[in-house]
Each structure stands twice: as C-alpha cells, then as structure tokens.
Motif scaffolding. Sequence first.
Motif, short mmCIF file in Angstrom:
data_model
loop_
_atom_site.label_atom_id
_atom_site.label_comp_id
_atom_site.label_asym_id
_atom_site.label_seq_id
_atom_site.Cartn_x
_atom_site.Cartn_y
_atom_site.Cartn_z
N PRO A 1 -67.66 -47.31 -25.77
CA PRO A 1 -66.30 -47.21 -26.32
C PRO A 1 -65.25 -47.79 -25.36
O PRO A 1 -64.30 -48.45 -25.78
N LEU A 2 -65.50 -47.61 -24.05
CA LEU A 2 -64.57 -48.11 -23.05
C LEU A 2 -64.50 -49.63 -23.08
O LEU A 2 -63.43 -50.25 -23.06
N LEU A 3 -65.69 -50.26 -23.21
CA LEU A 3 -65.76 -51.73 -23.24
C LEU A 3 -65.13 -52.27 -24.52
O LEU A 3 -64.42 -53.28 -24.52
N ILE A 4 -65.41 -51.53 -25.65
CA ILE A 4 -64.85 -51.97 -26.95
C ILE A 4 -63.32 -51.92 -26.89
O ILE A 4 -62.62 -52.85 -27.30
N PHE A 5 -62.82 -50.84 -26.29
CA PHE A 5 -61.36 -50.69 -26.13
C PHE A 5 -60.80 -51.87 -25.30
O PHE A 5 -59.82 -52.50 -25.69
N THR A 6 -61.47 -52.19 -24.19
CA THR A 6 -61.00 -53.26 -23.31
C THR A 6 -60.98 -54.61 -24.03
O THR A 6 -60.09 -55.42 -23.86
N PHE A 7 -62.03 -54.81 -24.84
CA PHE A 7 -62.15 -56.10 -25.53
C PHE A 7 -61.13 -56.24 -26.68
O PHE A 7 -60.37 -57.20 -26.71
N PHE A 8 -61.13 -55.23 -27.55
CA PHE A 8 -60.30 -55.37 -28.75
C PHE A 8 -58.83 -55.04 -28.51
O PHE A 8 -57.94 -55.73 -28.99
N VAL A 9 -58.57 -53.97 -27.73
CA VAL A 9 -57.17 -53.55 -27.58
C VAL A 9 -56.49 -54.32 -26.47
O VAL A 9 -55.43 -54.89 -26.63
N ARG A 10 -57.20 -54.41 -25.33
CA ARG A 10 -56.58 -55.11 -24.19
C ARG A 10 -56.76 -56.62 -24.28
O ARG A 10 -56.12 -57.36 -23.55
N GLY A 11 -57.72 -57.05 -25.09
CA GLY A 11 -57.97 -58.48 -25.23
C GLY A 11 -58.66 -59.07 -24.02
O GLY A 11 -58.61 -60.28 -23.78
N ASN A 12 -59.40 -58.25 -23.22
CA ASN A 12 -60.11 -58.75 -22.04
C ASN A 12 -61.48 -59.27 -22.46
O ASN A 12 -62.39 -58.52 -22.79
N VAL A 13 -61.65 -60.61 -22.47
CA VAL A 13 -62.88 -61.19 -23.02
C VAL A 13 -64.11 -60.93 -22.16
O VAL A 13 -65.24 -60.95 -22.66
N THR A 14 -63.93 -60.65 -20.85
CA THR A 14 -65.12 -60.39 -20.00
C THR A 14 -65.87 -59.15 -20.46
O THR A 14 -67.05 -59.00 -20.18
N PHE B 1 -66.75 -58.50 -23.32
CA PHE B 1 -67.65 -58.80 -24.42
C PHE B 1 -69.12 -58.79 -23.98
O PHE B 1 -70.01 -58.24 -24.65
N SER B 2 -69.36 -59.43 -22.77
CA SER B 2 -70.76 -59.46 -22.30
C SER B 2 -71.27 -58.05 -22.03
O SER B 2 -72.44 -57.74 -22.25
N GLY B 3 -70.38 -57.16 -21.55
CA GLY B 3 -70.73 -55.75 -21.32
C GLY B 3 -71.18 -55.09 -22.61
O GLY B 3 -72.17 -54.37 -22.65
N ILE B 4 -70.41 -55.37 -23.72
CA ILE B 4 -70.74 -54.75 -25.02
C ILE B 4 -72.12 -55.22 -25.48
O ILE B 4 -72.99 -54.43 -25.84
N SER B 5 -72.34 -56.55 -25.40
CA SER B 5 -73.65 -57.04 -25.89
C SER B 5 -74.78 -56.54 -25.00
O SER B 5 -75.85 -56.15 -25.49
N ASN B 6 -74.56 -56.53 -23.68
CA ASN B 6 -75.59 -55.98 -22.77
C ASN B 6 -75.91 -54.53 -23.09
O ASN B 6 -77.07 -54.12 -23.12
N GLY B 7 -74.83 -53.75 -23.32
CA GLY B 7 -74.99 -52.33 -23.62
C GLY B 7 -75.78 -52.12 -24.88
O GLY B 7 -76.71 -51.30 -24.93
N LEU B 8 -75.44 -52.91 -25.93
CA LEU B 8 -76.15 -52.77 -27.20
C LEU B 8 -77.62 -53.12 -27.02
O LEU B 8 -78.52 -52.43 -27.50
N PHE B 9 -77.85 -54.22 -26.27
CA PHE B 9 -79.22 -54.65 -26.05
C PHE B 9 -80.01 -53.54 -25.32
O PHE B 9 -81.13 -53.20 -25.69
N THR B 10 -79.38 -52.97 -24.28
CA THR B 10 -80.06 -51.91 -23.50
C THR B 10 -80.37 -50.71 -24.38
O THR B 10 -81.44 -50.10 -24.29
N ALA B 11 -79.40 -50.35 -25.25
CA ALA B 11 -79.61 -49.19 -26.12
C ALA B 11 -80.81 -49.44 -27.02
O ALA B 11 -81.72 -48.59 -27.13
N ILE B 12 -80.90 -50.64 -27.62
CA ILE B 12 -82.02 -50.94 -28.52
C ILE B 12 -83.33 -50.94 -27.74
O ILE B 12 -84.34 -50.33 -28.15
N ALA B 13 -83.30 -51.62 -26.57
CA ALA B 13 -84.54 -51.69 -25.76
C ALA B 13 -84.99 -50.28 -25.38
O ALA B 13 -86.18 -49.96 -25.45
N SER B 14 -84.04 -49.41 -25.00
CA SER B 14 -84.41 -48.04 -24.59
C SER B 14 -85.07 -47.30 -25.74
O SER B 14 -86.09 -46.62 -25.56
#
Length: 577
Positions: free
Chosen positions: A104-117, A119-132
């Motif tokens: 949620p923190l990364l999503i907030f940073t990306f969408f609300v703050r507009g910090n594009v970096t 985005f890689s955190g969000i995709s990494n996180g999703l990937f890790t969740a699925i892999a786990s």
Amino acid sequence: MSKIRRAGAENYSIEGTLNDLSDQQRLPNWIFVLLLALYFACNIFVSILARSEGVMQIFGRAVPFDNLPGVFSSLSNACLILLVVFYRKPGFITAMILIMTNLPLLIFTFFVRGNVTAFSGISNGLFTAIASIVIYATGRKSLQYQQRVRTQAMTDILTDLPNKFACTELMSDLIKRDQRFAILSVDIGNFKGINDTMGHEFGDKVLKTLADRWKEFADNNLTETTDFVGRLGGDEFAVIIRGFKTEEDVLQTIKEYKGAFEQRLEIDESDYYMSAFYGYAMYPEDGADYDSMLSFANAAMHEAQRRGLTAPLKFTPDILKDEHLIETERKIRTALDTDNVFPYFQPQYDITHRLRGFEALARMKDSEGNLISPGEFIPVAEKVGLVDKIDSTVFAKAAGLVSDVLRQKDSNFTVSVNISVKHLMKNNFIDETRAIIDKYNIPARNIEIEITESVMIESAEKALERINTLKDMGFKIAIDDFGTGYSSLSYLNNIPSDLLKIDKSFIDVMNDSESSQQYVAMIVSIGHVMKLDVISEGVESQDQIETLRDIGCDYIQGFVWGRPLPYEQALEIALEG
Ligand code: C2E
Ligand code: MG
Ligand code: MG
C-alpha cells in the motif's frame, strides 16, 4: 498432582507426538532473525539511495546512486522467499505480512505522489507474493506427503499404535533434550498359549483390544503423567512415561495401565481376564542411550516373567547378571543334551619339541553353531552345578583319544583333563572316573588330572584323600595355574603331584624385566626341588622358548607350538609324534 507440561502448546497425544517426531527439522531461529534484519536493512537502503544524487564507481564505471534501489529491493524480496523456503508456515506468514504492509505504501507513492521509482517496488512485491504462495503451497504438499510416509513407517499395522521405531525415536529425542522419562516394557502372560489354543485371529483381537484400551488411556490423560504407548512387536508393548516428579508417580501410572489391562476383555461375545509382566527403567538414572534403556526395561520384564511376578519390576544391574547366567545355563544344558560339549586338544612339547601329550580343553557350540570359550561357560557351570557333567564329557573324549592312539601304537603320551574342585569333592567322583577308564580300557597313567591350588583352601583333608586315591589308581596329577592362587609350599609338598603348570600371566611378562624372569626361574627351581616336572603355559614367542630353555623349564604349552585342535587333528599328531 497437576499435569506438568513443557512450555509451548505441544500436542502430547500419541498422534501429536508422532507428528512432532515426523516433522522435518527446521533451520535454527537465528537464521530467521538474520533474514528479517537483512530484509529491513535492504529496505532502508532503498529509501536512502532513491533520494541520493551522487555517483559511485563500480568496476571503473560511474553508477548514479538512484540506480541502486532496484538491486536492494530484489535482495529484500529474496530474503522473504528464503524465509518461506526455510521456515514454511511461520516464514510464509511473516513474508505475507511484510508484503501486505509494504505494497500500500508503494502504491500510494506511485499513484498519489507520482514517484515512478516506486513502480518497480510494486511489481517486485507482487512477484514475491505470488512466488511465496506457489512455493508454500507446493512445499506444503510434499511436506505433508513426507510426513505421512514417515508416520506410516512409525505405525504398527495391526494395532495402529506407534511401533518400536517410533518409541526409539521418541526416546532419542527426549535424551537429546535431556528430559527425564521412564520406559515400561510389557509382555502379555501366556500369549503363545492363547494363540495356540484360540488361534491367531483371536490373538490379534486380544492385541487390538488391549492397544485400543491403552491408547485411549494415554490420549485422554487418564494418568497424572504424559504417556506414549507403543507396540514393540509380538505381544510386547512399551509405555514411555514423562512429566513425573518421583518414581512413585511412575509406579502409580504403571499401576493404572496394569489395572486397565486386567479388566474384563470382551472378545467374540465372551469375557476374558488376562495379566502381563511389567519391567521398567528410568532415564537418566539407569541408562544413557535409548538402546540400553529399552534392553534394560526388557531385562527387568523378563526377570519379572521368570519370577512369575505380575507386579512391576524396576531394572537393577543385578538383573543383567542373572539374565546372562540363565541364558548361559540354558545354552549349556542344550549343548550337553545335543552332544555339543567336546574338547579341543592343545599339544604339549618338551623343550626339544618332542610331543609330551595334550591338554583337553572344553568347547561348547551354541544352537547357532558359535564356539563358546570355557572362560565364559565354566564359571556359570560351576555356579549352577553343571561342571561335573562338562568335566566328565571332556574326560570321556580324552579317554577316547588315548584309546584310539594306543590301539595303533604303544605310547606313553599323556592327555590332561581339567577337573573343577567342586567336581573332585563329589562323592561319586572316584567311581565315575574308574568307570570311564574301564569303559575305554586304557591305563590310568596316560591320563593326567589337572587341579588348581584352590583345592587345598576349600577342603584340604578331603581333597588330599581324593588326590591320593587318584594317584594310587595310576593317574598323573598336575597343579594348574601355579602361582595365581594362595600358594602354600607346605600344601604343595603334601600333594602327590607330577607336574607344575606355570600360569600364562607369568610367562607373558617374563621377558619384560630381570625380576620377572627370576620369578619364573624360582618357580621352576621349586618344582624341581619337589621332584616335579614343570611346564609353562601360554608360550607365544620364540624369545620366551629361549628364556625357558635357559631357565631349565621342562615342557612348553602355547600357541607358539600349537593351538587347541579338534579331535582328528590331535589324533594325527599323536600318531606321528
Ligand atoms: P587352563 O586349564 O589354564 O587352560 C589353558 C588356557 O590357556 C586355555 O584356554 C588355552 O587355550 C589357553 N592358552 C594356551 N596357550 C596359549 C597361548 O599361547 N596364548 C593364549 N592367549 N592362550 C593360550 P581355554 O581353552 O580358553 O580354557 C580356559 C580355562 O577354562 C582353562 O584354563 C581351564 O581352567 C578351564 N577349562 C577348560 N576346559 C575345562 C574343563 O573341561 N573342565 C573344567 N573344569 N575347566 C576347564
Ligand atoms: Mg588346565
Ligand atoms: Mg592353566
């Protein structure tokens, strides 16, 4: 008394303990903490580096700081995946909590703050969740399968109770954790009779009924202790008892199991009453490993069985001695009945290597065909009153050898037989000896009777009388193991003997020192002064032969010139020599 339990909610039922035992070993907890620390450290780096504007040199290339967060973010995710791989459920839950709080923190940073970096955190996180989730789900299946296989390997098919393997696993686990326990071994009385008269199917029902009753007893905590019931095999059961304060508590628990067993058993609509034998041993007082704990409890149970004792019997070291004695006595009786007690013949030579004769040494074959040495069975035979049977058997075979040789050639060779003092003192000893000589029709002078000095201590008068009679009959007399007993020169002077046998223990050390050599020389001189021949026993080397020749010893008996041999080989040597 309240139940004493270990901290942590472990399941103490039989099933629960089995599951604990079949659970895979996890890595130590400190690795869990290390992975978590690494995860947080990487995340801190990510947020610091993302805001830095500097540049660092890596392999001669300028890398801006804000390119590094991706590396640390991957590392932190790798930590989470390792947690799932190594720690299964706890690792999976931790990883999920961390991902769910971070996303949620990364999503907030990306969408609300507009910090594009972010985005890689969000995709990494999703990937890790699925892999786990995938790793955890597939791992769980294979773990469950492994656990099921192990649990099956630890369960007895007939009764569904844990088997012997499970009992030893539990004991070894308790010993590893240095936890006190008692192991109770139980054997159903006359189970063989039940099987023989009522049939195996009925026997199986008895075992199952008993197992069900005890399992229910253990699982419903009907005793004050924590109990684990298993079937060791056949009609033997074990109860591993934990969580007690004193031996009294253990006895109380055993009494309760005993009571449960002795209650009416209803099988095929009929009532039966049965009893069993109980032996137990306690850790750590009685043994240090599961093997000895089990065999000590079994030994106590067998002792109870032998004494016909239905009360539980605690293991003591004496029981082992008794067990060994009884077992050896049984072997001796069987061997005597089946003609499996016989002598080997060890040659004796004069110092120039000319044959003097043989010593007949008892050997016993057990039912598996193993040769047992007299050092093991003669002391038992003496204790249980069987030594005269052994002596006589050996004596008869020795007489047989003399007879076989004399039939083929004229010889004054001697065959020596060992006679135990107990046997010598028996009233019928002289008659028995005469009967053997008559049966084989041989002169007594070819037989030498070996006795030890202890004969003079036990009953000097009577012993002397006996020995004199033997001497009058024409037998030769040898004093065996000279020097090891309470040698008294005056006694020795009174015994009408022909040969002094120096014990092996003196020959062993003879060449080690001047004084040892002088001691042997002194014995040889004493023998000669008393007009006796002297033989050294247990001569193993040429050096010893040289020394004995210098000292003036008359005869040699030892492995250096010949080991004890079977009848046929001895006969061959006697006919040659
Ligand atoms: P023992 O009468 O003093 O017999 C000599 C023992 O020393 C024998 O052991 C023999 O095999 C062993 N020996 C001989 N030379 C050597 C050697 O060079 N090196 C080594 N290491 N050992 C050697 P074994 O046959 O085991 O007999 C042990 C004892 O058992 C005998 O000692 C004797 O006391 C007793 N025994 C044997 N047969 C009978 C028997 O028929 N009746 C009775 N009552 N006792 C017997
Ligand atoms: Mg002897
Ligand atoms: Mg000896």
